[in-house]
Design an enzyme around this catalytic site. Sequence first.
Site, PDB file in Angstrom:
ATOM      1  N   THR A  80       0.750  -6.148  13.122  1.00 61.11           N
ATOM      2  CA  THR A  80      -0.695  -6.301  12.918  1.00 61.11           C
ATOM      3  C   THR A  80      -1.248  -7.466  13.730  1.00 61.11           C
ATOM      4  OG1 THR A  80      -0.406  -5.509  10.673  1.00 61.11           O
ATOM      5  CG2 THR A  80      -2.454  -6.683  11.135  1.00 61.11           C
ATOM      6  N   GLN A  86      -8.160   6.326 -30.764  1.00 62.99           N
ATOM      7  CA  GLN A  86      -8.079   7.408 -29.770  1.00 62.99           C
ATOM      8  C   GLN A  86      -8.389   6.907 -28.356  1.00 62.99           C
ATOM      9  OE1 GLN A  86     -10.521  10.653 -31.117  1.00 62.99           O
ATOM     10  NE2 GLN A  86      -9.014  11.316 -32.622  1.00 62.99           N
ATOM     11  N   GLY A 130      -7.463  -7.641 -23.225  1.00 59.84           N
ATOM     12  CA  GLY A 130      -8.640  -8.474 -23.483  1.00 59.84           C
ATOM     13  C   GLY A 130      -8.548  -9.790 -22.738  1.00 59.84           C
ATOM     14  N   GLU A 140       1.017  -1.705   5.115  1.00 61.35           N
ATOM     15  CA  GLU A 140       1.773  -0.484   5.448  1.00 61.35           C
ATOM     16  C   GLU A 140       0.840   0.723   5.528  1.00 61.35           C
ATOM     17  OE1 GLU A 140       4.949  -0.244   6.053  1.00 61.35           O
ATOM     18  OE2 GLU A 140       5.905  -2.008   5.185  1.00 61.35           O
TER      19      GLU A 140
HETATM   20  P1  TGC Z   1      -0.556   8.818  16.670  1.00 58.81           P
HETATM   21  O1  TGC Z   1      -1.082   9.429  17.919  1.00 58.81           O
HETATM   22  O2  TGC Z   1      -0.738   9.535  15.381  1.00 58.81           O
HETATM   23  O3  TGC Z   1       1.021   8.556  16.870  1.00 58.81           O
HETATM   24  C1  TGC Z   1       1.529   7.848  17.978  1.00 58.81           C
HETATM   25  C2  TGC Z   1       3.008   8.200  18.091  1.00 58.81           C
HETATM   26  O4  TGC Z   1       3.693   7.786  16.903  1.00 58.81           O
HETATM   27  C3  TGC Z   1       4.253   8.929  16.223  1.00 58.81           C
HETATM   28  N1  TGC Z   1       4.032   8.705  14.776  1.00 58.81           N
HETATM   29  C4  TGC Z   1       4.995   8.370  13.931  1.00 58.81           C
HETATM   30  N2  TGC Z   1       6.313   8.211  14.104  1.00 58.81           N
HETATM   31  C5  TGC Z   1       7.040   7.852  13.037  1.00 58.81           C
HETATM   32  N3  TGC Z   1       6.511   7.629  11.821  1.00 58.81           N
HETATM   33  C6  TGC Z   1       5.183   7.764  11.613  1.00 58.81           C
HETATM   34  N4  TGC Z   1       4.669   7.519  10.408  1.00 58.81           N
HETATM   35  C7  TGC Z   1       4.360   8.166  12.694  1.00 58.81           C
HETATM   36  N5  TGC Z   1       3.033   8.386  12.831  1.00 58.81           N
HETATM   37  C8  TGC Z   1       2.850   8.715  14.124  1.00 58.81           C
HETATM   38  C9  TGC Z   1       3.491  10.124  16.752  1.00 58.81           C
HETATM   39  O5  TGC Z   1       4.247  11.292  16.667  1.00 58.81           O
HETATM   40  C10 TGC Z   1       3.259   9.707  18.175  1.00 58.81           C
HETATM   41  O6  TGC Z   1       4.470   9.880  18.902  1.00 58.81           O
HETATM   42  P2  TGC Z   1       4.470  10.346  20.443  1.00 58.81           P
HETATM   43  O7  TGC Z   1       5.904  10.579  20.771  1.00 58.81           O
HETATM   44  O8  TGC Z   1       3.638  11.569  20.490  1.00 58.81           O
HETATM   45  O9  TGC Z   1       3.862   9.223  21.202  1.00 58.81           O
HETATM   46  O10 TGC Z   1      -1.129   7.352  16.565  1.00 58.81           O
HETATM   47  P3  TGC Z   1      -2.584   6.848  16.241  1.00 58.81           P
HETATM   48  O11 TGC Z   1      -2.886   5.742  17.203  1.00 58.81           O
HETATM   49  O12 TGC Z   1      -3.536   8.015  16.167  1.00 58.81           O
HETATM   50  O13 TGC Z   1      -2.465   6.165  14.809  1.00 58.81           O
HETATM   51  C11 TGC Z   1      -2.185   6.871  13.705  1.00 58.81           C
HETATM   52  C12 TGC Z   1      -2.226   5.936  12.455  1.00 58.81           C
HETATM   53  C13 TGC Z   1      -3.646   5.451  12.167  1.00 58.81           C
HETATM   54  C14 TGC Z   1      -1.728   6.783  11.309  1.00 58.81           C
HETATM   55  C15 TGC Z   1      -1.324   4.721  12.687  1.00 58.81           C
HETATM   56  O14 TGC Z   1      -1.795   3.901  13.662  1.00 58.81           O
HETATM   57  C16 TGC Z   1      -1.116   3.913  11.418  1.00 58.81           C
HETATM   58  O15 TGC Z   1      -0.254   4.259  10.628  1.00 58.81           O
HETATM   59  N6  TGC Z   1      -1.898   2.803  11.208  1.00 58.81           N
HETATM   60  C17 TGC Z   1      -1.645   1.892  10.089  1.00 58.81           C
HETATM   61  C18 TGC Z   1      -0.866   0.719  10.598  1.00 58.81           C
HETATM   62  C19 TGC Z   1       0.018   0.118   9.556  1.00 58.81           C
HETATM   63  O16 TGC Z   1       0.426   0.761   8.613  1.00 58.81           O
HETATM   64  N7  TGC Z   1       0.411  -1.133   9.752  1.00 58.81           N
HETATM   65  C20 TGC Z   1       1.349  -1.755   8.892  1.00 58.81           C
HETATM   66  C21 TGC Z   1       1.857  -3.037   9.482  1.00 58.81           C
HETATM   67  S1  TGC Z   1       3.385  -3.610   8.807  1.00 58.81           S
HETATM   68  C22 TGC Z   1       3.032  -4.047   7.239  1.00 58.81           C
HETATM   69  O17 TGC Z   1       1.994  -3.867   6.716  1.00 58.81           O
HETATM   70  C23 TGC Z   1       4.141  -4.662   6.508  1.00 58.81           C
HETATM   71  S2  TGC Z   1       3.811  -5.148   4.898  1.00 58.81           S
HETATM   72  C24 TGC Z   1       5.375  -5.264   4.394  1.00 58.81           C
HETATM   73  C25 TGC Z   1       5.609  -5.818   3.062  1.00 58.81           C
HETATM   74  O18 TGC Z   1       5.313  -7.009   2.838  1.00 58.81           O
HETATM   75  O19 TGC Z   1       6.189  -5.075   2.247  1.00 58.81           O
HETATM   76  P1  FAD Z   2      -8.567  -3.060   9.067  1.00 59.10           P
HETATM   77  O1  FAD Z   2      -7.675  -2.219   9.881  1.00 59.10           O
HETATM   78  O2  FAD Z   2      -9.560  -3.916   9.751  1.00 59.10           O
HETATM   79  O3  FAD Z   2      -9.300  -2.124   8.017  1.00 59.10           O
HETATM   80  C1  FAD Z   2     -10.529  -2.522   7.377  1.00 59.10           C
HETATM   81  C2  FAD Z   2     -11.057  -1.336   6.546  1.00 59.10           C
HETATM   82  O4  FAD Z   2     -11.372  -0.262   7.417  1.00 59.10           O
HETATM   83  C3  FAD Z   2     -10.053  -0.800   5.540  1.00 59.10           C
HETATM   84  O5  FAD Z   2     -10.690  -0.478   4.336  1.00 59.10           O
HETATM   85  C4  FAD Z   2      -9.536   0.465   6.204  1.00 59.10           C
HETATM   86  O6  FAD Z   2      -9.080   1.437   5.267  1.00 59.10           O
HETATM   87  C5  FAD Z   2     -10.775   0.938   6.898  1.00 59.10           C
HETATM   88  N1  FAD Z   2     -10.503   1.844   8.026  1.00 59.10           N
HETATM   89  C6  FAD Z   2      -9.654   1.647   9.057  1.00 59.10           C
HETATM   90  N2  FAD Z   2      -9.654   2.695   9.890  1.00 59.10           N
HETATM   91  C7  FAD Z   2     -10.525   3.599   9.365  1.00 59.10           C
HETATM   92  C8  FAD Z   2     -10.975   4.894   9.764  1.00 59.10           C
HETATM   93  N3  FAD Z   2     -10.499   5.490  10.870  1.00 59.10           N
HETATM   94  N4  FAD Z   2     -11.872   5.519   8.981  1.00 59.10           N
HETATM   95  C9  FAD Z   2     -12.342   4.934   7.857  1.00 59.10           C
HETATM   96  N5  FAD Z   2     -11.972   3.707   7.432  1.00 59.10           N
HETATM   97  C10 FAD Z   2     -11.071   3.051   8.176  1.00 59.10           C
HETATM   98  N6  FAD Z   2       1.399  -6.520   9.011  1.00 59.10           N
HETATM   99  C11 FAD Z   2       2.525  -6.619   9.772  1.00 59.10           C
HETATM  100  O7  FAD Z   2       2.551  -6.233  10.930  1.00 59.10           O
HETATM  101  N7  FAD Z   2       3.661  -7.189   9.240  1.00 59.10           N
HETATM  102  C12 FAD Z   2       3.726  -7.648   7.967  1.00 59.10           C
HETATM  103  O8  FAD Z   2       4.770  -8.138   7.528  1.00 59.10           O
HETATM  104  C13 FAD Z   2       2.540  -7.564   7.162  1.00 59.10           C
HETATM  105  N8  FAD Z   2       2.545  -8.090   5.899  1.00 59.10           N
HETATM  106  C14 FAD Z   2       1.367  -8.125   5.194  1.00 59.10           C
HETATM  107  C15 FAD Z   2       1.320  -8.808   3.980  1.00 59.10           C
HETATM  108  C16 FAD Z   2       0.127  -8.903   3.277  1.00 59.10           C
HETATM  109  C17 FAD Z   2       0.078  -9.676   2.000  1.00 59.10           C
HETATM  110  C18 FAD Z   2      -1.039  -8.260   3.779  1.00 59.10           C
HETATM  111  C19 FAD Z   2      -2.331  -8.318   3.017  1.00 59.10           C
HETATM  112  C20 FAD Z   2      -0.994  -7.581   4.976  1.00 59.10           C
HETATM  113  C21 FAD Z   2       0.201  -7.520   5.706  1.00 59.10           C
HETATM  114  N9  FAD Z   2       0.249  -6.912   6.970  1.00 59.10           N
HETATM  115  C22 FAD Z   2       1.379  -6.981   7.741  1.00 59.10           C
HETATM  116  C23 FAD Z   2      -0.965  -6.368   7.573  1.00 59.10           C
HETATM  117  C24 FAD Z   2      -1.383  -5.017   7.019  1.00 59.10           C
HETATM  118  O9  FAD Z   2      -0.556  -4.005   7.487  1.00 59.10           O
HETATM  119  C25 FAD Z   2      -2.837  -4.787   7.417  1.00 59.10           C
HETATM  120  O10 FAD Z   2      -3.620  -5.675   6.627  1.00 59.10           O
HETATM  121  C26 FAD Z   2      -3.280  -3.368   7.214  1.00 59.10           C
HETATM  122  O11 FAD Z   2      -2.611  -2.506   8.109  1.00 59.10           O
HETATM  123  C27 FAD Z   2      -4.801  -3.214   7.407  1.00 59.10           C
HETATM  124  O12 FAD Z   2      -5.206  -3.823   8.577  1.00 59.10           O
HETATM  125  P2  FAD Z   2      -6.461  -4.864   8.536  1.00 59.10           P
HETATM  126  O13 FAD Z   2      -6.186  -5.848   7.466  1.00 59.10           O
HETATM  127  O14 FAD Z   2      -6.643  -5.384   9.891  1.00 59.10           O
HETATM  128  O15 FAD Z   2      -7.681  -3.978   8.092  1.00 59.10           O
END
Ligand code: TGC
Ligand code: FAD
Length: 423
Positions: free
Chosen positions: A172, A319, A379, A403
């Site tokens: 991120t 209830q 509460g 995630e």
């Molecule tokens: P898109 O065109 O859909 O996909 C690009 C390429 O990636 C492949 N793909 C995946 N592969 C494996 N697993 C998945 N879930 C996949 N989703 C897509 C896809 O097949 C493609 O491959 P290729 O070979 O064709 O290039 O990509 P997009 O740019 O349209 O984005 C799709 C979207 C919005 C779903 C994706 O960007 C997304 O998931 N955004 C959310 C990002 C996110 O979840 N960030 C999390 C950061 S880490 C974190 O939060 C850790 S917290 C940990 C903790 O404390 O527990």
């Molecule tokens: P944004 O992407 O700016 O989203 C803002 C709002 O827009 C959200 O409500 C979202 O749902 C909405 N939105 C986004 N796209 C669309 C769309 N296409 N249509 C409609 N609405 C949309 N990241 C890491 O890489 N590694 C980590 O270890 C990690 N740990 C984390 C730990 C904590 C405690 C927190 C809070 C976050 C962590 N993250 C980590 C980041 C986390 O994955 C992001 O916060 C998350 O992916 C959302 O990104 P953002 O905060 O930039 O929100």
Amino acid sequence: MRVRRGRRDKVAVFRLAQAVYNSLLCHPFRNIAMAATPLNPVDLYDVRSLLSEEEQAVQDTVARFTDERVIPIIGDCFDKGVFPKELVPEMAELGLLGSSLPTEYGCAGLNGVSYGLICQELERGDSGIRSFASVQSSLCMYPIYAYGTEEQRRRWLPDMAAGKVIGCFGLTEPQGGSDPGSMKTHAKKDGADWIINGSKMWITNGNLADIAIVWAMTDEGIQGFVIEKDFAGFKAQEIHKKMSLRASVTSALFFDNVRVPEANRLPNVKGLKGPLGCLTQARYGITWGPIGAAIACFTEVLEYSKNRILFKQPIASRQAVQLKLADMARRITMAQLLSLQLGRLKDAGTMQPTQVSLAKWNNCRMAIDIAREARDILGGAGITTEHCPIRHALNLESVITYEGTETVHQLVVGREVTGINAF
Ligand code: TGC
Ligand code: FAD
């Protein structure tokens, strides 16, 4: 006449039916279902019986760890805003770090369902403890295993399984986490090395970590690098003032001309599918984790409502309260079945990212709703961390966001069912 006779017949049939019914009521076995052992309120469908002996043993072991080592201290850790680092060697000893990776790298070699149960039981204690395990296992050890060389695996995985090397995962960036493909952090080839510039935001374990798995844009697309904490130009800065995941370390990472040797690049993946592949592993675990948080809140509030006397009655007898408690039990049961089937698909090698999105969306929503409702039933007592629901509710604000936000997962499912990409 015929009508009257018909009516007499109907009355006779009705009386006969009534007699049979009454005799059944007096039958000694009439209450078989009623007299059966009461159901477990947190496992109404006996999902536990669908687990293998090994899976049950894993669940019991982690449950004991959570009860004995996490729950007694976690309220204080949350209040003080500290991660209980002293638990890491114990988690390692129990095999909770990289639990699904092969034993040859010092890992436990457990199946996906067992990993899910680990996440569930850890998050019954606190989402921050589960976060630590998720990041170490799915976001750091997994990419080294899946995308790294054999040398990289042997160099890092055994020490990570032992909790001697802690990892963080940098995807991120400040300009928007939902769209990681727009990242600005980049890596440029310089002789045999790479030079990395940029920053990452909201990184779990950032200031604890010995290594960071960092995703950066290169001329050939997004690539992953293992950045060691003492590399010049690399800095982690802890994020304070958090009201969520207070018992977890969250940081910003900065890269100012960080020189990274080629040996630290993960060579076996290029493109967004690299980090997204890791997220699929971690999100799978996160479908299980919130079940634990929900069970903790439900268990606490169920007991509380049986003992809280208002208007001369325990509130559990009302209830309106029973509807809430029944709804919690219903939603926990559905989430358990969803994650278990997801785990079976994972272990069969057929799990798809959309299925993970559906369960992450459903189970986070389920848990945050239950935590908030449980807080309400407590509460005023519900506003302090003496009771767990407010802590879980606050934590789940992060869990439903990281995630992939709830909206992102809804749109992934929407894309699957319509065939139209709404991102
Ligand atoms: P898109 O065109 O859909 O996909 C690009 C390429 O990636 C492949 N793909 C995946 N592969 C494996 N697993 C998945 N879930 C996949 N989703 C897509 C896809 O097949 C493609 O491959 P290729 O070979 O064709 O290039 O990509 P997009 O740019 O349209 O984005 C799709 C979207 C919005 C779903 C994706 O960007 C997304 O998931 N955004 C959310 C990002 C996110 O979840 N960030 C999390 C950061 S880490 C974190 O939060 C850790 S917290 C940990 C903790 O404390 O527990
Ligand atoms: P944004 O992407 O700016 O989203 C803002 C709002 O827009 C959200 O409500 C979202 O749902 C909405 N939105 C986004 N796209 C669309 C769309 N296409 N249509 C409609 N609405 C949309 N990241 C890491 O890489 N590694 C980590 O270890 C990690 N740990 C984390 C730990 C904590 C405690 C927190 C809070 C976050 C962590 N993250 C980590 C980041 C986390 O994955 C992001 O916060 C998350 O992916 C959302 O990104 P953002 O905060 O930039 O929100």
